[in-house]
Design an enzyme around this catalytic site. Structure first.
Site, PDB file in Angstrom:
ATOM      1  N   ASP A 148      27.336  -4.188 -67.357  1.00 50.37           N
ATOM      2  CA  ASP A 148      25.981  -3.824 -67.799  1.00 50.37           C
ATOM      3  C   ASP A 148      26.100  -3.072 -69.104  1.00 50.37           C
ATOM      4  OD1 ASP A 148      26.448  -1.026 -67.178  1.00 50.37           O
ATOM      5  OD2 ASP A 148      26.277  -1.628 -65.070  1.00 50.37           O
ATOM      6  N   LYS A 170      20.799  -6.906 -67.418  1.00 47.55           N
ATOM      7  CA  LYS A 170      19.589  -7.582 -67.875  1.00 47.55           C
ATOM      8  C   LYS A 170      19.569  -9.004 -67.347  1.00 47.55           C
ATOM      9  CE  LYS A 170      17.801  -4.685 -71.007  1.00 47.55           C
ATOM     10  NZ  LYS A 170      18.461  -4.480 -72.290  1.00 47.55           N
ATOM     11  N   MET A 281      21.229  11.123 -67.667  1.00 56.06           N
ATOM     12  CA  MET A 281      19.918  10.474 -67.461  1.00 56.06           C
ATOM     13  C   MET A 281      18.798  11.522 -67.567  1.00 56.06           C
ATOM     14  SD  MET A 281      20.842   7.885 -64.315  1.00 56.06           S
ATOM     15  CE  MET A 281      21.742   9.068 -63.323  1.00 56.06           C
TER      16      MET A 281
HETATM   17  N1  SAH Z   1      28.929   6.648 -64.413  1.00 56.31           N
HETATM   18  C1  SAH Z   1      28.529   7.114 -65.713  1.00 56.31           C
HETATM   19  C2  SAH Z   1      27.134   7.690 -65.719  1.00 56.31           C
HETATM   20  C3  SAH Z   1      26.053   6.710 -65.338  1.00 56.31           C
HETATM   21  S1  SAH Z   1      24.457   7.410 -65.457  1.00 56.31           S
HETATM   22  C4  SAH Z   1      29.561   8.125 -66.226  1.00 56.31           C
HETATM   23  O1  SAH Z   1      30.405   8.591 -65.469  1.00 56.31           O
HETATM   24  O2  SAH Z   1      29.538   8.405 -67.422  1.00 56.31           O
HETATM   25  C5  SAH Z   1      24.010   6.924 -67.082  1.00 56.31           C
HETATM   26  C6  SAH Z   1      23.921   8.125 -67.988  1.00 56.31           C
HETATM   27  O3  SAH Z   1      25.226   8.471 -68.477  1.00 56.31           O
HETATM   28  C7  SAH Z   1      23.103   7.916 -69.224  1.00 56.31           C
HETATM   29  O4  SAH Z   1      21.715   8.033 -68.981  1.00 56.31           O
HETATM   30  C8  SAH Z   1      23.602   9.049 -70.084  1.00 56.31           C
HETATM   31  O5  SAH Z   1      23.074  10.279 -69.668  1.00 56.31           O
HETATM   32  C9  SAH Z   1      25.082   9.052 -69.748  1.00 56.31           C
HETATM   33  N2  SAH Z   1      25.888   8.277 -70.705  1.00 56.31           N
HETATM   34  C10 SAH Z   1      26.777   7.314 -70.401  1.00 56.31           C
HETATM   35  N3  SAH Z   1      27.406   6.879 -71.503  1.00 56.31           N
HETATM   36  C11 SAH Z   1      26.911   7.599 -72.531  1.00 56.31           C
HETATM   37  C12 SAH Z   1      27.169   7.615 -73.926  1.00 56.31           C
HETATM   38  N4  SAH Z   1      28.064   6.827 -74.498  1.00 56.31           N
HETATM   39  N5  SAH Z   1      26.458   8.485 -74.693  1.00 56.31           N
HETATM   40  C13 SAH Z   1      25.557   9.305 -74.137  1.00 56.31           C
HETATM   41  N6  SAH Z   1      25.267   9.321 -72.834  1.00 56.31           N
HETATM   42  C14 SAH Z   1      25.944   8.477 -72.033  1.00 56.31           C
END
Ligand code: SAH
Length: 368
Positions: A148, A170, A281
């Site tokens: 995704d 998507k 998020m």
């Molecule tokens: N499993 C993921 C998080 C999933 S929830 C982890 O461990 O990173 C999705 C959220 O992760 C997004 O809404 C944002 O808050 C954050 N996120 C993930 N990648 C990001 C990035 N490259 N830059 C900023 N926020 C990011």
């Protein structure tokens, strides 16, 4: 793949069954070689072995029926990769390779087990360098990758050249595929015998629904493993020069989801912890969160950072205080994906110790 060899324009003959050879064929094709595939005697076939799709771009030579014909075929190629064949054919091939000074290598066949497997792979925050060795190995071995938009996908074709790539973020109508449907697709692929990778952003178990996917696989009797990833909760602040802990500044950090509003009881608890708060998020509920923290007693001058699109070329950090960040975020038009950091550690990246701030920023630049 042998490091340092240039396969461009080289002729590679892969020997083995259609399913067992599929990944090897795709890998050699990806190197720019001209690839021939011979379905050799001794290739596994029959009940329980999933049918392989034809690999586009692979050529099929006439099957050699004599030692002379084997010699002629092997003399015409630069490398023979044996995936599986009978001991007799293997001896003939080895002798012909020796005679013609053609390189010979043996490659592991793809699994022919009736049931495949699912590997949940934490892909990190988007930077190739932050993919783990384990993640790379799983991708390389995959027959199909479900991904995704949050996982790193820039070079998926290179990391998983033998795999079909399916975007479950998507659907054609631009709606995300519901979680249950994505789980069903993964399980179905594994039950069809494929080696399945579910590539996720960050770590699979940090708001990644990895736990639900493990349970779905187990319920269907599909073997499942999890490869941890570098979570954005730590790496994205780091990319902006913010350490989530720092000696004498913060000795704890709490990661929360801002997906749904946070209750007053939770906010009170967070204020009382007096440590770093990392929100994923959190853009949709940012105003509520900062107002709630202030209302429940957090100091209004606590520094807050919002790091958008960590590790992307347009990464942006907005820095303020608990009482100003709401307006700053609105003014800047901050958008997801972003990580919000609340706590004194933010000052290290902004107006704290200048030398430390510079060092942290430089270190972050090296990482990107
Ligand atoms: N499993 C993921 C998080 C999933 S929830 C982890 O461990 O990173 C999705 C959220 O992760 C997004 O809404 C944002 O808050 C954050 N996120 C993930 N990648 C990001 C990035 N490259 N830059 C900023 N926020 C990011």
């Amino acid at each position: 793949m042998q490091l340092g060899l240039d396969y461009t324009g080289k002729r590679v003959l892969v020997v083995g069954g259609a399913h067992a050879s599929r990944r090897v064929l795709a890998r050699y094709l990806a190197t720019g070689a001209t690839v021939y595939h011979l379905v050799a005697p001794g290739a596994v076939a029959g009940a329980g072995v999933p049918a392989a799709r034809a690999v586009p771009g692979v050529l099929a030579p006439t099957f050699p029926r004599s030692i002379g014909a084997w010699n002629a075929l092997i003399a015409a190629v630069d490398l023979v990769a044996v995936v599986e064949t009978s001991p007799h054919a293997e001896a003939v091939i080895a002798a012909a390779c020796a005679t013609n000074r053609t390189w010979l290598t043996r490659e592991a066949p793809a699994s022919t087990a009736p049931i495949g497997s699912v590997t949940l792979v934490g892909g990190g925050p988007g930077l190739e360098k932050l993919l783990t060795v384990g993640a790379m190995a799983a991708l390389k071995a995959a027959d199909i990758v479900y991904y995704d938009r949050l996982g790193p996908t820039d070079r998926l074709g290179d990391w998983a050249p033998g795999a079909e790539h399916v975007d479950v973020g998507k659907a054609p109508g631009h709606h995300a595929i519901p979680q249950r449907d994505a789980e069903r697709m993964m399980v179905a692929s594994a039950l069809a015998g494929l080696t399945v990778v579910r590539l996720k952003g960050g770590d699979p178990f940090v708001f990644g629904r990895g736990g639900e996917e493990v349970l779905a696989c187990r319920a269907a009797g599909v073997p499942v493993t999890v490869i941890s990833g570098v979570t954005s909760a730590i790496a994205v602040p780091a990319a902006a020069g913010i350490p989530v802990t720092h000696r004498e500044v913060s000795h704890l950090f709490t990661v929360i989801s801002g997906h749904a509003p946070i209750s007053d009881a939770e906010l009170t608890h967070l204020v009382g912890l007096d440590g770093t708060i990392v929100v994923l998020m959190g853009i949709g509920t940012l105003q509520q969160l900062v107002a709630g923290l202030a209302r429940l007693g957090m100091r209004s001058d606590i520094p807050v950072a919002i790091v958008e699109r960590g590790f992307a070329h347009d990464q942006r950090t907005t820095i303020g205080r608990l009482d100003t960040i709401g307006a700053l975020a609105t003014h800047a038009g901050v958008r997801s994906p972003a990580v919000v950091v609340i706590g004194e550690v933010v000052a290290l990246a902004s107006h704290g110790d200048d030398a430390a701030a510079d060092l942290l920023r430089d270190a972050a630049e090296l990482a990107s």
